[in-house]
Design a protein around this motif. Structure first.
Motif, PDB file in Angstrom:
ATOM      1  N   LEU A 118       0.825  -1.211   0.000  1.00  6.89           N
ATOM      2  CA  LEU A 118       0.000   0.000   0.000  1.00  6.89           C
ATOM      3  C   LEU A 118       0.857   1.259   0.000  1.00  6.89           C
ATOM      4  CD1 LEU A 118      -2.763  -1.095   2.544  1.00  6.89           C
ATOM      5  CD2 LEU A 118      -3.068  -0.732   0.086  1.00  6.89           C
ATOM      6  N   LEU A 119       1.950   1.240   0.743  1.00 10.49           N
ATOM      7  CA  LEU A 119       2.839   2.404   0.776  1.00 10.49           C
ATOM      8  C   LEU A 119       3.528   2.608  -0.564  1.00 10.49           C
ATOM      9  CD1 LEU A 119       4.412   1.979   4.335  1.00 10.49           C
ATOM     10  CD2 LEU A 119       2.650   3.616   3.631  1.00 10.49           C
ATOM     11  N   LEU A 120       3.917   1.521  -1.212  1.00  6.65           N
ATOM     12  CA  LEU A 120       4.509   1.626  -2.551  1.00  6.65           C
ATOM     13  C   LEU A 120       3.502   2.191  -3.543  1.00  6.65           C
ATOM     14  CD1 LEU A 120       6.406  -1.786  -2.665  1.00  6.65           C
ATOM     15  CD2 LEU A 120       7.485   0.467  -2.898  1.00  6.65           C
ATOM     16  N   ARG A 121       2.284   1.721  -3.447  1.00  5.60           N
ATOM     17  CA  ARG A 121       1.226   2.188  -4.350  1.00  5.60           C
ATOM     18  C   ARG A 121       0.938   3.667  -4.101  1.00  5.60           C
ATOM     19  NH1 ARG A 121      -2.118  -0.706  -7.570  1.00  5.60           N
ATOM     20  NH2 ARG A 121      -4.169   0.148  -8.073  1.00  5.60           N
ATOM     21  N   ALA A 122       0.964   4.075  -2.824  1.00  9.76           N
ATOM     22  CA  ALA A 122       0.753   5.484  -2.492  1.00  9.76           C
ATOM     23  C   ALA A 122       1.825   6.366  -3.127  1.00  9.76           C
ATOM     24  CB  ALA A 122       0.752   5.670  -0.979  1.00  9.76           C
ATOM     25  N   GLU A 123       3.068   5.901  -3.082  1.00  4.44           N
ATOM     26  CA  GLU A 123       4.149   6.685  -3.696  1.00  4.44           C
ATOM     27  C   GLU A 123       4.006   6.767  -5.210  1.00  4.44           C
ATOM     28  OE1 GLU A 123       6.575   8.548  -2.086  1.00  4.44           O
ATOM     29  OE2 GLU A 123       5.151   8.063  -0.496  1.00  4.44           O
ATOM     30  N   ALA A 124       3.481   5.694  -5.815  1.00  2.00           N
ATOM     31  CA  ALA A 124       3.245   5.736  -7.256  1.00  2.00           C
ATOM     32  C   ALA A 124       2.193   6.791  -7.592  1.00  2.00           C
ATOM     33  CB  ALA A 124       2.798   4.361  -7.759  1.00  2.00           C
ATOM     34  N   PHE A 125       1.118   6.844  -6.800  1.00  2.18           N
ATOM     35  CA  PHE A 125       0.100   7.871  -7.016  1.00  2.18           C
ATOM     36  C   PHE A 125       0.682   9.266  -6.780  1.00  2.18           C
ATOM     37  CE2 PHE A 125      -3.459   4.675  -6.080  1.00  2.18           C
ATOM     38  CZ  PHE A 125      -3.801   4.589  -7.422  1.00  2.18           C
ATOM     39  N   GLU A 126       1.543   9.382  -5.777  1.00  2.00           N
ATOM     40  CA  GLU A 126       2.187  10.674  -5.506  1.00  2.00           C
ATOM     41  C   GLU A 126       2.987  11.132  -6.714  1.00  2.00           C
ATOM     42  OE1 GLU A 126       1.866  13.516  -3.186  1.00  2.00           O
ATOM     43  OE2 GLU A 126       1.975  11.832  -1.778  1.00  2.00           O
ATOM     44  N   ALA A 127       3.721  10.200  -7.308  1.00  2.00           N
ATOM     45  CA  ALA A 127       4.538  10.536  -8.475  1.00  2.00           C
ATOM     46  C   ALA A 127       3.690  10.914  -9.676  1.00  2.00           C
ATOM     47  CB  ALA A 127       5.443   9.354  -8.838  1.00  2.00           C
ATOM     48  N   MET A 128       2.446  10.436  -9.722  1.00  2.00           N
ATOM     49  CA  MET A 128       1.550  10.728 -10.832  1.00  2.00           C
ATOM     50  C   MET A 128       0.708  11.976 -10.579  1.00  2.00           C
ATOM     51  SD  MET A 128       0.354   6.762 -11.453  1.00  2.00           S
ATOM     52  CE  MET A 128      -0.562   6.980 -12.966  1.00  2.00           C
ATOM     53  N   GLY A 129       0.952  12.629  -9.453  1.00  2.00           N
ATOM     54  CA  GLY A 129       0.204  13.839  -9.132  1.00  2.00           C
ATOM     55  C   GLY A 129      -1.169  13.581  -8.552  1.00  2.00           C
ATOM     56  N   ARG A 130      -1.422  12.367  -8.089  1.00  2.00           N
ATOM     57  CA  ARG A 130      -2.713  12.014  -7.511  1.00  2.00           C
ATOM     58  C   ARG A 130      -2.595  12.039  -5.982  1.00  2.00           C
ATOM     59  NH1 ARG A 130      -4.514   6.684 -10.790  1.00  2.00           N
ATOM     60  NH2 ARG A 130      -6.169   6.770  -9.212  1.00  2.00           N
ATOM     61  N   GLY A 131      -2.431  13.234  -5.455  1.00  2.00           N
ATOM     62  CA  GLY A 131      -2.146  13.402  -4.036  1.00  2.00           C
ATOM     63  C   GLY A 131      -3.208  12.857  -3.110  1.00  2.00           C
ATOM     64  N   ALA A 132      -4.488  13.055  -3.460  1.00  2.23           N
ATOM     65  CA  ALA A 132      -5.572  12.590  -2.596  1.00  2.23           C
ATOM     66  C   ALA A 132      -5.581  11.063  -2.507  1.00  2.23           C
ATOM     67  CB  ALA A 132      -6.912  13.101  -3.108  1.00  2.23           C
ATOM     68  N   ASP A 133      -5.404  10.391  -3.650  1.00  2.00           N
ATOM     69  CA  ASP A 133      -5.346   8.932  -3.651  1.00  2.00           C
ATOM     70  C   ASP A 133      -4.138   8.444  -2.849  1.00  2.00           C
ATOM     71  OD1 ASP A 133      -7.614   8.626  -5.250  1.00  2.00           O
ATOM     72  OD2 ASP A 133      -6.447   8.842  -7.091  1.00  2.00           O
ATOM     73  N   ALA A 134      -3.011   9.142  -3.009  1.00  6.09           N
ATOM     74  CA  ALA A 134      -1.797   8.765  -2.289  1.00  6.09           C
ATOM     75  C   ALA A 134      -2.004   8.885  -0.787  1.00  6.09           C
ATOM     76  CB  ALA A 134      -0.630   9.648  -2.733  1.00  6.09           C
ATOM     77  N   ALA A 135      -2.619   9.967  -0.351  1.00  6.64           N
ATOM     78  CA  ALA A 135      -2.824  10.189   1.084  1.00  6.64           C
ATOM     79  C   ALA A 135      -3.724   9.119   1.685  1.00  6.64           C
ATOM     80  CB  ALA A 135      -3.413  11.576   1.313  1.00  6.64           C
ATOM     81  N   ALA A 136      -4.788   8.750   0.973  1.00  4.38           N
ATOM     82  CA  ALA A 136      -5.704   7.732   1.481  1.00  4.38           C
ATOM     83  C   ALA A 136      -5.017   6.375   1.595  1.00  4.38           C
ATOM     84  CB  ALA A 136      -6.924   7.631   0.570  1.00  4.38           C
ATOM     85  N   LEU A 137      -4.261   6.009   0.573  1.00  2.00           N
ATOM     86  CA  LEU A 137      -3.566   4.727   0.606  1.00  2.00           C
ATOM     87  C   LEU A 137      -2.479   4.714   1.678  1.00  2.00           C
ATOM     88  CD1 LEU A 137      -3.036   3.554  -3.076  1.00  2.00           C
ATOM     89  CD2 LEU A 137      -4.245   2.369  -1.259  1.00  2.00           C
ATOM     90  N   ARG A 138      -1.778   5.835   1.823  1.00  2.52           N
ATOM     91  CA  ARG A 138      -0.725   5.909   2.834  1.00  2.52           C
ATOM     92  C   ARG A 138      -1.308   5.726   4.231  1.00  2.52           C
ATOM     93  NH1 ARG A 138       1.070  10.405   1.378  1.00  2.52           N
ATOM     94  NH2 ARG A 138       2.457   9.532  -0.210  1.00  2.52           N
ATOM     95  N   LEU A 139      -2.467   6.305   4.460  1.00  2.47           N
ATOM     96  CA  LEU A 139      -3.122   6.160   5.760  1.00  2.47           C
ATOM     97  C   LEU A 139      -3.469   4.695   6.015  1.00  2.47           C
ATOM     98  CD1 LEU A 139      -4.193   7.749   8.194  1.00  2.47           C
ATOM     99  CD2 LEU A 139      -6.383   7.934   6.990  1.00  2.47           C
ATOM    100  N   ASP A 140      -4.008   4.014   4.991  1.00  2.00           N
ATOM    101  CA  ASP A 140      -4.311   2.586   5.125  1.00  2.00           C
ATOM    102  C   ASP A 140      -3.028   1.788   5.374  1.00  2.00           C
ATOM    103  OD1 ASP A 140      -7.002   2.978   4.790  1.00  2.00           O
ATOM    104  OD2 ASP A 140      -7.025   2.413   2.671  1.00  2.00           O
TER     105      ASP A 140
END
Length: 209
Positions: A151-173
């Motif tokens: 989940l943390l890896l996936r969050a960083e991928a979203f962060e790199a794609m500019g999808r900050g909200a998705d990244a934050a939700a996944l990082r919290l999980d």
């Protein structure tokens, strides 16, 4: 040892319940005689074969598991000195583990390793693909540490794609699962920093800022 679990699984809990159901001091033969009835009571679904499954492992399953473990161990040993060789080894491990449903959790571990390399290489799409395959397996096997890392890896991928909200939700999980899988707060924070350090987008942003 091919155990890929870092926390107690449903099978582990079943074994503990069986042990507690056996009287103290009985002989091995007495325990063997009682086990079928205990297992039927504690795990009734085990009395019914799964549709389309014989319950028997093929000889090739054992060969693929052993070969997969060799490649996986090789990847771990080469990770620091030769990243390219390590990735090739993890890819080979993933292929071998993917040939049997008995090694699904092993395959997920190999996919986690490959996703980490993909993140470091600046390939968030591949990170999403690999973690998307591995996350359901980690969930099904109750492996909290693996699930947290994915989940943390996936969050960083979203962060790199500019999808900050998705990244934050996944990082919290991911942090929630990490607290269960890793326990100590410093271990959770260490894993979070470790995953974030792989993301070249973060380094570029810090240099620009």
């Amino acid at each position: 040892d091919d155990n890929m679990h870092s926390t107690l699984t449903g099978f582990d809990m079943l074994v503990l319940r069986v042990i507690h159901a056996l009287p103290v001091g009985i002989t091995r033969q007495e325990a063997a005689a009682r086990l079928p009835g205990i297992l039927a009571r504690l795990n009734p679904q085990g009395e019914r074969p799964l549709p389309g499954r014989t319950g028997m492992a093929r000889p090739d399953d054992d060969i693929d598991r052993r070969e997969g473990l060799v490649h996986y161990a090789l990847g771990r040993s080469r990770a620091a000195q030769d990243p390219a060789a390590a990735q090739a080894a993890f890819a080979a491990a993933r292929e071998h583990f993917g040939r049997s449903p008995l090694t699904a959790i092993h395959r997920a571990h190999a996919e986690m390793q490959l996703a980490a390399y993909a993140l470091a290489a600046g390939d968030p799409d591949r990170v999403l693909s690999l973690t998307g395959e591995a996350i359901p397996t980690a969930e099904a096997h109750g492996n909290a540490a693996l699930l947290a890392t994915l989940l943390l890896l996936r969050a960083e991928a979203f962060e790199a794609m500019g999808r900050g909200a998705d990244a934050a939700a996944l990082r919290l999980d991911g942090i929630g699962w990490a607290r269960y899988g890793f326990g100590r707060g410093e271990a959770v924070n260490a894993r979070l920093r470790e995953v974030q350090a792989l993301n070249p987008w973060r380094m570029a942003r810090s240099m620009a800022g």
